[in-house]
Design a protein around this motif. Structure first.
Motif, PDB file in Angstrom:
ATOM      1  N   GLN A   9       7.545  36.339 -39.818  1.00  0.00           N
ATOM      2  CA  GLN A   9       7.748  37.485 -38.920  1.00  0.00           C
ATOM      3  C   GLN A   9       6.400  38.141 -38.630  1.00  0.00           C
ATOM      4  O   GLN A   9       5.510  38.134 -39.483  1.00  0.00           O
ATOM      5  CB  GLN A   9       8.645  38.505 -39.624  1.00  0.00           C
TER       6      GLN A   9
ATOM      7  N   ALA B 121       2.744  39.401 -36.591  1.00  0.00           N
ATOM      8  CA  ALA B 121       1.509  38.754 -36.144  1.00  0.00           C
ATOM      9  C   ALA B 121       0.384  39.075 -37.116  1.00  0.00           C
ATOM     10  O   ALA B 121       0.437  40.079 -37.827  1.00  0.00           O
ATOM     11  CB  ALA B 121       1.144  39.270 -34.759  1.00  0.00           C
TER      12      ALA B 121
ATOM     13  N   ASN C  23       5.376  43.677 -25.741  1.00  0.00           N
ATOM     14  CA  ASN C  23       5.756  44.553 -26.849  1.00  0.00           C
ATOM     15  C   ASN C  23       5.497  46.020 -26.553  1.00  0.00           C
ATOM     16  O   ASN C  23       4.469  46.367 -26.003  1.00  0.00           O
ATOM     17  CB  ASN C  23       4.985  44.168 -28.109  1.00  0.00           C
TER      18      ASN C  23
ATOM     19  N   THR D  38       4.375  36.528 -27.766  1.00  0.00           N
ATOM     20  CA  THR D  38       4.759  35.272 -27.103  1.00  0.00           C
ATOM     21  C   THR D  38       3.478  34.475 -26.850  1.00  0.00           C
ATOM     22  O   THR D  38       2.371  35.040 -26.860  1.00  0.00           O
ATOM     23  CB  THR D  38       5.427  35.538 -25.744  1.00  0.00           C
ATOM     24  N   GLU D  39       3.623  33.176 -26.576  1.00  0.00           N
ATOM     25  CA  GLU D  39       2.449  32.327 -26.298  1.00  0.00           C
ATOM     26  C   GLU D  39       1.637  32.916 -25.143  1.00  0.00           C
ATOM     27  O   GLU D  39       0.403  32.976 -25.195  1.00  0.00           O
ATOM     28  CB  GLU D  39       2.894  30.902 -25.939  1.00  0.00           C
TER      29      GLU D  39
ATOM     30  N   ILE E  95      -0.283  35.931 -26.224  1.00  0.00           N
ATOM     31  CA  ILE E  95      -1.441  35.571 -27.065  1.00  0.00           C
ATOM     32  C   ILE E  95      -2.627  35.207 -26.164  1.00  0.00           C
ATOM     33  O   ILE E  95      -3.763  35.604 -26.417  1.00  0.00           O
ATOM     34  CB  ILE E  95      -1.085  34.418 -28.033  1.00  0.00           C
TER      35      ILE E  95
ATOM     36  N   TYR F  14      -2.557  35.198 -34.456  1.00  0.00           N
ATOM     37  CA  TYR F  14      -1.531  34.153 -34.525  1.00  0.00           C
ATOM     38  C   TYR F  14      -0.246  34.770 -35.062  1.00  0.00           C
ATOM     39  O   TYR F  14      -0.280  35.840 -35.688  1.00  0.00           O
ATOM     40  CB  TYR F  14      -1.988  32.961 -35.386  1.00  0.00           C
ATOM     41  N   ASN F  15       0.844  34.119 -34.792  1.00  0.00           N
ATOM     42  CA  ASN F  15       2.123  34.620 -35.313  1.00  0.00           C
ATOM     43  C   ASN F  15       2.316  34.123 -36.735  1.00  0.00           C
ATOM     44  O   ASN F  15       1.981  32.974 -37.052  1.00  0.00           O
ATOM     45  CB  ASN F  15       3.277  34.135 -34.440  1.00  0.00           C
ATOM     46  N   ASN F  16       2.846  34.988 -37.580  1.00  0.00           N
ATOM     47  CA  ASN F  16       3.130  34.583 -38.953  1.00  0.00           C
ATOM     48  C   ASN F  16       4.358  33.663 -38.949  1.00  0.00           C
ATOM     49  O   ASN F  16       5.215  33.795 -38.078  1.00  0.00           O
ATOM     50  CB  ASN F  16       3.430  35.811 -39.814  1.00  0.00           C
TER      51      ASN F  16
ATOM     52  N   GLY G  82       5.617  40.149 -33.347  1.00  0.00           N
ATOM     53  CA  GLY G  82       4.795  38.986 -33.024  1.00  0.00           C
ATOM     54  C   GLY G  82       4.529  38.947 -31.524  1.00  0.00           C
ATOM     55  O   GLY G  82       4.929  39.864 -30.795  1.00  0.00           O
TER      56      GLY G  82
ATOM     57  N   CYS H 166      -2.039  41.810 -41.186  1.00  0.00           N
ATOM     58  CA  CYS H 166      -0.829  40.994 -41.039  1.00  0.00           C
ATOM     59  C   CYS H 166       0.380  41.933 -41.030  1.00  0.00           C
ATOM     60  O   CYS H 166       0.637  42.626 -42.005  1.00  0.00           O
ATOM     61  CB  CYS H 166      -0.810  40.046 -42.232  1.00  0.00           C
TER      62      CYS H 166
END
Ligand code: ADP
Length: 362
Positions: A348, A350, A313, A297-298, A301, A343-345, A295, A290
């Protein structure tokens, strides 16, 4: 080529009946088809659209197929835009001439449709292979260039400023550490390419043994501590000490954990915290990494675990990336019948995770 699309074809034939029949049948096979009734229209369409392959009639009034081939080849290579010529049945001289001028292949008229489709498919596959090779070379040369030039620069500096017998100062020690780190990065890129190739060829076999995922987590934290320190990132472990053993390939799982933790450090800002957790959940053991990076983006992912996925990124410390790491991780975890995801936290960053079912891979 778009997903679900077998290929974008241009059919050039002055005979309306042939044109329509070919177009209809190719569309039924899943191709998207644009037709041109003569060479001029075809050249116009080539300027406006990107095609994967051309089916080109030789005998046409005005610009013939023979006239068009050198024009096509002045813009596109054989691999970029394959051309299948449609020639007369007894036209061996025409066939030789068409191949000399840059056709990839031919079919004779009247066209045997299953033969045409088989040839179209094979040329599209060859085109894809060629694209993959280009991509491989592009990534290899781009990603190996940066670390190599910093390695050489630091090595030259150390050699020029440290005569034999000279004491190692902290500055030179740091330079040597830099050389080692960048060298290891290059090694990882090369290993990723080779592993990926081996997996594509089905040549990776797991070496199963009873292992504890906590040991994998500890090893990977240990081997990344210097890297994390160089970016002032704290690695915080929360390991479930009641974790049961699993039957798995410890080296391969360490490789996956290394990739995930390496990415967490690579994409996180200086001075942040990365958590490494293990737990035992719903009949599987799980490792989670973690981070407090940007993070995903959809869209990213969705694409993260596919090969060569250069997502939005970028590394925060100038590190290189091959876009193969996560695709390799997925295949390694698939081989263990496990699951992998991200998944994104809420706050802040991922969380990348993988889980291996208890009692699997036996
Ligand atoms: P590489 O890191 O070599 O580019 P990967 O397959 O490991 O290849 O990762 C693919 C992409 O996923 C990365 O380029 C990056 O954009 C994104 N990514 C991976 N891990 C993280 C992370 N922890 N935080 C943010 N983005 C990440």
């Amino acid at each position: 080529m778009k997903k679900g699309d077998q290929g974008h074809l241009l059919v050039v034939d002055d005979n309306e009946m042939n044109r329509d029949m070919l177009s209809r049948r190719l569309k039924r096979e899943g191709f998207t088809v644009v037709v041109a009734e003569d060479g001029h229209q075809a050249l116009q369409l080539l300027k406006q659209h990107k095609f994967d392959l051309i089916v080109l009639d030789i005998m046409m009034p005005g610009l013939s197929g023979f006239d068009m081939l050198p024009m096509i080849r002045s813009e596109y290579t054989l691999a970029e835009l394959p051309v299948i010529m449609a020639t007369a049945k007894d036209g061996s001289a025409d066939i030789v001439e068409a191949l000399r001028l840059g056709a990839n292949d031919y079919v004779t008229k009247p066209i045997n449709f299953p033969v045409l489709v088989a040839r179209v498919r094979i040329h599209l596959q060859l085109k894809q292979l060629s694209q993959l090779k280009d991509e491989f070379l592009r990534i290899a040369s781009h990603d190996l260039k940066n670390p190599l030039s910093t390695i050489l620069m630091s090595a030259h500096l150390v050699r020029d400023r440290v005569p034999p017998g000279f004491m190692m100062t902290e500055q030179f020690y740091n330079m040597l550490s830099f050389i080692v780190r960048r060298g290891e990065e290059m090694q990882r890129i090369v290993r990723d390419f080779l592993d990926f190739q081996a997996m594509e060829d089905g040549k990776i076999a797991l070496e199963l043994a009873l292992i504890n995922l906590n040991d994998v987590a500890r090893d990977v934290v240990q081997s990344n501590s210097e890297y994390a320190e160089s970016k002032h990132i704290i690695l915080y472990t929360e390991l479930d000490e009641t974790l049961p053993q699993i039957r798995a390939d410890g080296v391969r799982l360490a490789q996956v954990a290394q990739n995930l933790l390496g990415n967490a450090i690579k994409f996180s800002p200086n001075g942040s915290i990365t958590y490494i957790r293990t737990n035992n959940h719903e009949g599987a053991v799980m490792l989670e990494i973690c981070d407090a990076g940007p993070g995903l983006t959809e869209d990213d992912i969705q694409k993260a675990f596919t090969k060569y996925s250069r997502l939005s990124n970028k590394p925060t410390g100038g590190e290189s990336s091959s876009g193969l790491g996560l695709a390799i991780c997925k295949q390694m975890i698939d081989l263990h019948s496990g699951k992998i995801g991200v998944y994104n936290n809420p706050e802040q960053g991922a969380t990348f995770w993988f889980s291996i079912p208890l009692g699997s891979s036996s």
